[in-house]
Design a protein around this motif. Structure first.
Motif: not given
Length: 268
Positions: A18, A175, A179, A182, A197-198, A201, A211, A213-215, A217
């Protein structure tokens, strides 16, 4: 480390689970202008202080209301989860006579209205009352969780969209909301929208803590879209950061795992 995986693992990679900021020219020949300017800034500053105070007061009031809603929801949810565990234990007990007592009436029925109708109505009304508050964002996260558990993706997304306008840069709740938006899109098989959406972030310096965690996903979504090259690129990028203090250690380990799974899948 072994790179052998079952076919089930190769087909269904685990879901993964996060931070964030002119001046004056003074002249003796324009003292009246300066005095006037100072007065204006005093008035503006006073107005801003009052507005800020009122905003904070409203936020505190709304959070007090929110916590009552959250308490009712979490208690009911906990009761359903305990009933589900009790049922599993009862079914797994070898000696049925000594099996833990289980009350079927305490189980969730599977019908949203019967199980959480009151809580859903409460969260919906609360969000509509003050959608730009942090309290409303927390309510939307809980509400989306309820809707998702009953496969109501559109309702979950709508709840989150109602608070999106009030999100603040660099805020942890921002965040979490992005998240979750997404997550909802991906769960309804709209990976293109989820990645957008991700990506928000991933591009935000203010939300650097989210960043990786978003990547991750995003990588999973690219895999599901059969863009294996892009997924491999993302996993490789994050996996290389394991020894850096600027990244989430868990995310790096997960990326390495997904990369091994992906390579094993490509060799099938």
């Amino acid at each position: 480390m072994s790179t052998k995986f079952s076919k089930e693992e190769l087909k269904s990679p685990d879901q993964v689970t996060k931070t964030l900021r002119e001046g004056f020219v003074w002249t003796t020949t324009h003292s009246k202008i300066v005095i006037t300017a100072v007065a204006v800034f005093v008035v503006i500053g006073l107005g801003a202080s009052i507005a800020n105070y009122m905003t904070e007061k409203k936020e505190v009031t709304q959070q007090e209301k929110y916590f009552l809603l959250e308490k009712a929801y979490t208690e009911k949810k906990r009761g359903y989860e305990e009933a589900a565990r009790a049922e599993v234990m009862a079914n797994q007990a070898k000696d049925k006579k000594e099996a833990p007592k289980f009350d079927p009436a305490k189980k969730a029925s599977g019908d949203l209205q019967k199980d959480y109708g009151t809580e859903v109505a409460g969260f919906e009304a609360f969000i509509s009352e003050s959608p730009n508050t942090k309290a409303a964002q927390m309510a939307a996260l809980n509400l989306s969780e309820i809707y998702l558990s009953y496969k109501k993706h559109e309702e979950a997304l709508t709840a989150l969209q109602k608070v999106e306008k009030g999100l603040s840069k660099g805020d942890t709740l921002t965040a979490l909301v992005l998240m979750q938006m997404g997550n909802v899109q991906a769960d309804k098989n709209d990976c293109k929208a989820a990645i957008e959406k991700w990506q928000t972030l991933a591009d935000s310096k203010a939300l650097a803590f989210a960043q990786d965690e978003a990547k991750l996903r995003m990588g999973l979504c690219y895999e599901s879209m059969n863009d294996l090259a892009k997924a491999e690129e993302i996993y490789t990028e994050i996996g290389k950061k394991e020894d850096q203090n600027t990244t989430d250690f868990t995310a790096a380990k997960e990326a390495q795992k997904y990369l091994r799974l992906l390579k094993a899948k490509k060799n099938l």
